[in-house]
Design a protein around this motif. Structure first.
Motif, PDB file in Angstrom:
ATOM      1  N   LYS A  42      11.973 -30.261 -26.986  1.00 31.56           N
ATOM      2  CA  LYS A  42      11.869 -28.987 -26.267  1.00 31.56           C
ATOM      3  C   LYS A  42      13.155 -28.184 -26.387  1.00 31.56           C
ATOM      4  O   LYS A  42      13.117 -26.958 -26.554  1.00 31.56           O
ATOM      5  N   ALA A  43      14.290 -28.867 -26.319  1.00 30.47           N
ATOM      6  CA  ALA A  43      15.569 -28.166 -26.481  1.00 30.47           C
ATOM      7  C   ALA A  43      15.667 -27.553 -27.873  1.00 30.47           C
ATOM      8  O   ALA A  43      16.075 -26.397 -28.039  1.00 30.47           O
ATOM      9  N   PHE A  44      15.268 -28.331 -28.886  1.00 31.67           N
ATOM     10  CA  PHE A  44      15.313 -27.842 -30.267  1.00 31.67           C
ATOM     11  C   PHE A  44      14.323 -26.703 -30.466  1.00 31.67           C
ATOM     12  O   PHE A  44      14.623 -25.710 -31.138  1.00 31.67           O
ATOM     13  N   GLY A  45      13.132 -26.835 -29.878  1.00 31.52           N
ATOM     14  CA  GLY A  45      12.131 -25.781 -29.983  1.00 31.52           C
ATOM     15  C   GLY A  45      12.584 -24.497 -29.326  1.00 31.52           C
ATOM     16  O   GLY A  45      12.418 -23.402 -29.878  1.00 31.52           O
ATOM     17  N   SER A  92      -6.703 -18.177 -31.640  1.00 30.35           N
ATOM     18  CA  SER A  92      -7.786 -17.347 -31.086  1.00 30.35           C
ATOM     19  C   SER A  92      -8.909 -18.192 -30.505  1.00 30.35           C
ATOM     20  O   SER A  92      -9.737 -17.686 -29.739  1.00 30.35           O
ATOM     21  N   THR A  93      -8.945 -19.481 -30.846  1.00 29.67           N
ATOM     22  CA  THR A  93      -9.993 -20.366 -30.310  1.00 29.67           C
ATOM     23  C   THR A  93      -9.583 -20.981 -28.976  1.00 29.67           C
ATOM     24  O   THR A  93     -10.398 -21.657 -28.333  1.00 29.67           O
ATOM     25  N   GLU A  94      -8.320 -20.767 -28.564  1.00 35.65           N
ATOM     26  CA  GLU A  94      -7.831 -21.342 -27.308  1.00 35.65           C
ATOM     27  C   GLU A  94      -8.196 -20.428 -26.146  1.00 35.65           C
ATOM     28  O   GLU A  94      -8.027 -19.209 -26.211  1.00 35.65           O
ATOM     29  N   ASP A  95      -8.690 -21.018 -25.059  1.00 38.82           N
ATOM     30  CA  ASP A  95      -9.027 -20.246 -23.862  1.00 38.82           C
ATOM     31  C   ASP A  95      -7.792 -19.958 -23.024  1.00 38.82           C
ATOM     32  O   ASP A  95      -7.738 -18.963 -22.306  1.00 38.82           O
ATOM     33  N   GLU A  96      -6.794 -20.845 -23.104  1.00 38.54           N
ATOM     34  CA  GLU A  96      -5.583 -20.690 -22.305  1.00 38.54           C
ATOM     35  C   GLU A  96      -4.354 -20.667 -23.214  1.00 38.54           C
ATOM     36  O   GLU A  96      -4.436 -20.914 -24.418  1.00 38.54           O
ATOM     37  N   GLU A  97      -3.209 -20.373 -22.598  1.00 43.26           N
ATOM     38  CA  GLU A  97      -1.952 -20.396 -23.346  1.00 43.26           C
ATOM     39  C   GLU A  97      -1.670 -21.809 -23.839  1.00 43.26           C
ATOM     40  O   GLU A  97      -1.977 -22.784 -23.167  1.00 43.26           O
ATOM     41  N   ASP A 138       0.916 -24.784 -25.342  1.00 46.97           N
ATOM     42  CA  ASP A 138       2.272 -25.317 -25.483  1.00 46.97           C
ATOM     43  C   ASP A 138       2.521 -25.615 -26.959  1.00 46.97           C
ATOM     44  O   ASP A 138       1.656 -26.137 -27.659  1.00 46.97           O
ATOM     45  N   LEU A 139       3.712 -25.262 -27.436  1.00 44.95           N
ATOM     46  CA  LEU A 139       4.057 -25.456 -28.848  1.00 44.95           C
ATOM     47  C   LEU A 139       3.833 -26.898 -29.291  1.00 44.95           C
ATOM     48  O   LEU A 139       3.292 -27.155 -30.367  1.00 44.95           O
ATOM     49  N   TYR A 140       4.227 -27.857 -28.456  1.00 46.91           N
ATOM     50  CA  TYR A 140       4.152 -29.259 -28.851  1.00 46.91           C
ATOM     51  C   TYR A 140       2.722 -29.790 -28.788  1.00 46.91           C
ATOM     52  O   TYR A 140       2.338 -30.625 -29.595  1.00 46.91           O
ATOM     53  N   ASP A 141       1.933 -29.261 -27.840  1.00 47.28           N
ATOM     54  CA  ASP A 141       0.506 -29.611 -27.815  1.00 47.28           C
ATOM     55  C   ASP A 141      -0.177 -29.063 -29.064  1.00 47.28           C
ATOM     56  O   ASP A 141      -1.028 -29.719 -29.667  1.00 47.28           O
ATOM     57  N   THR A 184       6.199 -15.720 -27.742  1.00 46.28           N
ATOM     58  CA  THR A 184       6.562 -17.092 -27.367  1.00 46.28           C
ATOM     59  C   THR A 184       7.389 -17.101 -26.095  1.00 46.28           C
ATOM     60  O   THR A 184       8.615 -17.234 -26.144  1.00 46.28           O
ATOM     61  N   PRO A 185       6.737 -16.959 -24.939  1.00 44.97           N
ATOM     62  CA  PRO A 185       7.485 -17.123 -23.688  1.00 44.97           C
ATOM     63  C   PRO A 185       7.814 -18.591 -23.464  1.00 44.97           C
ATOM     64  O   PRO A 185       6.918 -19.420 -23.320  1.00 44.97           O
ATOM     65  N   GLY A 186       9.118 -18.914 -23.475  1.00 40.26           N
ATOM     66  CA  GLY A 186       9.516 -20.326 -23.369  1.00 40.26           C
ATOM     67  C   GLY A 186       9.062 -21.079 -24.596  1.00 40.26           C
ATOM     68  O   GLY A 186       9.355 -20.692 -25.715  1.00 40.26           O
ATOM     69  N   ILE A 187       8.317 -22.174 -24.400  1.00 39.95           N
ATOM     70  CA  ILE A 187       7.791 -22.929 -25.535  1.00 39.95           C
ATOM     71  C   ILE A 187       6.280 -22.739 -25.662  1.00 39.95           C
ATOM     72  O   ILE A 187       5.614 -23.468 -26.377  1.00 39.95           O
ATOM     73  N   ARG A 188       5.741 -21.719 -24.967  1.00 38.34           N
ATOM     74  CA  ARG A 188       4.327 -21.408 -25.115  1.00 38.34           C
ATOM     75  C   ARG A 188       4.118 -20.490 -26.314  1.00 38.34           C
ATOM     76  O   ARG A 188       4.996 -19.708 -26.664  1.00 38.34           O
ATOM     77  N   VAL A 189       2.963 -20.583 -26.917  1.00 36.20           N
ATOM     78  CA  VAL A 189       2.618 -19.746 -28.066  1.00 36.20           C
ATOM     79  C   VAL A 189       1.371 -18.957 -27.685  1.00 36.20           C
ATOM     80  O   VAL A 189       0.309 -19.544 -27.448  1.00 36.20           O
ATOM     81  N   VAL A 190       1.495 -17.628 -27.612  1.00 35.96           N
ATOM     82  CA  VAL A 190       0.433 -16.778 -27.079  1.00 35.96           C
ATOM     83  C   VAL A 190       0.127 -15.668 -28.079  1.00 35.96           C
ATOM     84  O   VAL A 190       1.041 -15.050 -28.632  1.00 35.96           O
TER      85      VAL A 190
END
Length: 469
Positions: free
Chosen positions: A248-251, A332-337, A339-342, A369-375
């Motif tokens: 997470k730190a590296f990301g 585009s197939t994701e219903d929610e935000e 996480d980069l690692y997920d 990319t707010p934080g480590i989320r990918v939106v």
């Protein structure tokens, strides 16, 4: 609490290099760190963060331009300060294994050399190969010789620059386990080790502390302690927690460096009538909104003549745009935000493999990319759900043209007309806009992206750029 003994101290270290075009750039700036007695330190970081340069400065192979590197007084006083293990095996092919190891002990007598060589050969698992030549050994065995040559002089600090990267996974895993075993032996003479690696598992298996370096210029971003007994169990809860902390730190570092949405201003070119016709009403609204925002920013700047703050232009991310399209479609197939690692786990890819596509997607305005989320952005979702290939291509073309470096060079090529624009002029423009980037990489990435969107053609024979017919 007993104070740790410092064996090497780095203070305000800076290192500069001169590019082929004559421009100076800073690789390392303001590095401050201490290496402690008995510590195994790992350096990780983004490409170009100066990990190997820092290692070589600490080992005395390079001289810092500013700042200092100082060693503690060794005990015994005749102890060698440092030894270096390179990424390549760096063995003399005409010498036997015993002779290659003896090279690092020129001041010792023959009997003392043989005594040490016998001890170290036993330690690294080379017994029976003393009289063999490097060509007769496998890659893993040759790297054992490199390790033996560094260790045999009993240095106070051993420096290792990605020593396992040239080996196959099984061999590198075996050598890492061997190094853990050697490091755990109570009679080892080496006081400390510093390892440069790009593999998290190496740092987690070997190190007591991990330093993460940022880039442009290289600075220390974060320090993570690993207080786990050796050998370490990758399936343990404690190991997983530190692994997640490191990733997470590296990301966060990577995303902060290459996808900060406030880092530069985007130029929005006027679309041609053909482009406007091919865009749907919703897509036109997105482009219009972006253009209006740019116009408002320009008016604001015109009313504030004393504002001198200059935004840094973002470099192009050297990745394939097909991967970006695939990532946008996947999101585009994701219903929610997500996480980069997920996301990486679901795609069966490592973070290092996915991050360039994420960074390029944000550069193009398709991802945030707010934080480590990918939106997905609104523009990204429109792009992902568009089924008309021509419209989709025009959307990609428009997104690429909005990038300052592409836009400026596209305008130069357009003004050059049928004569075309010399590649050297385009590269000069890149150097001016991105003085701290590798201009050859940026130029090749620009060509790759512009070919993908049919924006520019490059004639390698004439070394000129043209607008496609």
């Amino acid at each position: 609490m007993k104070k740790k003994k410092v064996v090497l101290s780095v203070r305000s270290l800076c290192k500069d290099y001169r590019r082929p075009n004559g421009n100076m750039f800073t690789v390392l700036e303001g590095i401050n760190l201490d290496i402690y007695d008995g510590e195994f330190l790992a350096l990780v970081g983004l490409s170009g963060s100066g990990k190997s340069t820092l290692l070589r400065c600490m080992a005395g192979l390079l001289t810092p331009d500013r700042g200092t590197v100082s060693y503690a007084t060794p005990s015994p006083e005749n102890m060698q300060l440092g030894a270096f293990v390179f990424q390549s095996f760096a063995l003399f092919p005409w010498m036997t294994i015993r002779e290659n190891i003896a090279v690092s002990m020129p001041k010792l007598s023959r009997n003392e050399q043989n005594e040490r060589i016998d001890r170290i050969i036993q330690m690294v698992g080379l017994k029976g190969f003393e009289d063999a030549f490097p060509r007769e050994l496998s890659g893993g065995m040759r790297q054992r010789v490199s390790l033996a040559r560094a260790m045999v002089s009993d240095p106070m600090i051993m420096f290792m620059d990605e020593p396992f990267s040239a080996l196959d996974p099984l061999t590198s895993e075996s050598l890492r386990a061997e190094l853990v075993r050697i490091w755990s032996q109570p009679d080892r003479k080496i006081r400390s080790s510093v390892l440069v690696t790009h593999r998290f598992e190496e740092a987690l298996q070997l190190a007591d502390r991990v330093l993460i370096l940022s880039s442009n210029p290289g600075t220390i971003f974060r320090s993570i302690e690993i207080n786990l007994p050796r050998p370490r169990m990758p399936n343990s809860k404690e190991y997983k927690e530190i692994e997640e902390q490191l990733e997470k730190a590296f990301g966060l570092l990577h995303l902060d460096k290459v996808t900060d949405e406030h880092d530069y201003e985007t130029l929005v070119p006027d679309l041609t009538p053909v482009q406007k016709t091919n865009l749907s009403q919703e897509q036109s609204a997105v482009v219009t909104k972006s253009s209006e925002k740019h116009a408002l920013n320009e008016n604001k700047k015109a009313k504030e003549p004393n504002q001198t703050k200059q935004k840094r232009v973002k470099p192009l991310i050297n990745t394939n745009l097909t991967l970006v399209e695939g990532l946008v479609s996947r999101l585009s197939t994701e219903d929610e935000e997500t996480d980069l690692y997920d996301l990486c786990e679901e795609m069966g890819q490592s973070v290092d493999q996915v991050l360039p596509a994420v960074a390029a997607g944000e550069t193009l305005g398709f991802i945030t990319t707010p934080g480590i989320r990918v939106v997905l952005t609104e523009q990204g979702r429109l792009f992902a759900t568009e089924h008309d290939t021509e419209v989709r291509s025009e959307m990609m073309r428009s997104a690429i043209l909005k990038l300052p470096v592409v836009y400026s060079i596209y305008a130069l090529v357009k003004n050059a007309g049928q004569e075309g624009l010399e590649a050297d002029i385009a590269i000069e423009q890149i150097v001016m806009m991105l003085p701290f980037e590798d201009h050859d990489v940026q130029f090749q990435t620009l060509l790759k992206w512009c070919r993908y969107a049919n924006l520019l053609i490059y004639d390698s024979d004439e070394e000129k750029l043209f607008i496609p017919d």
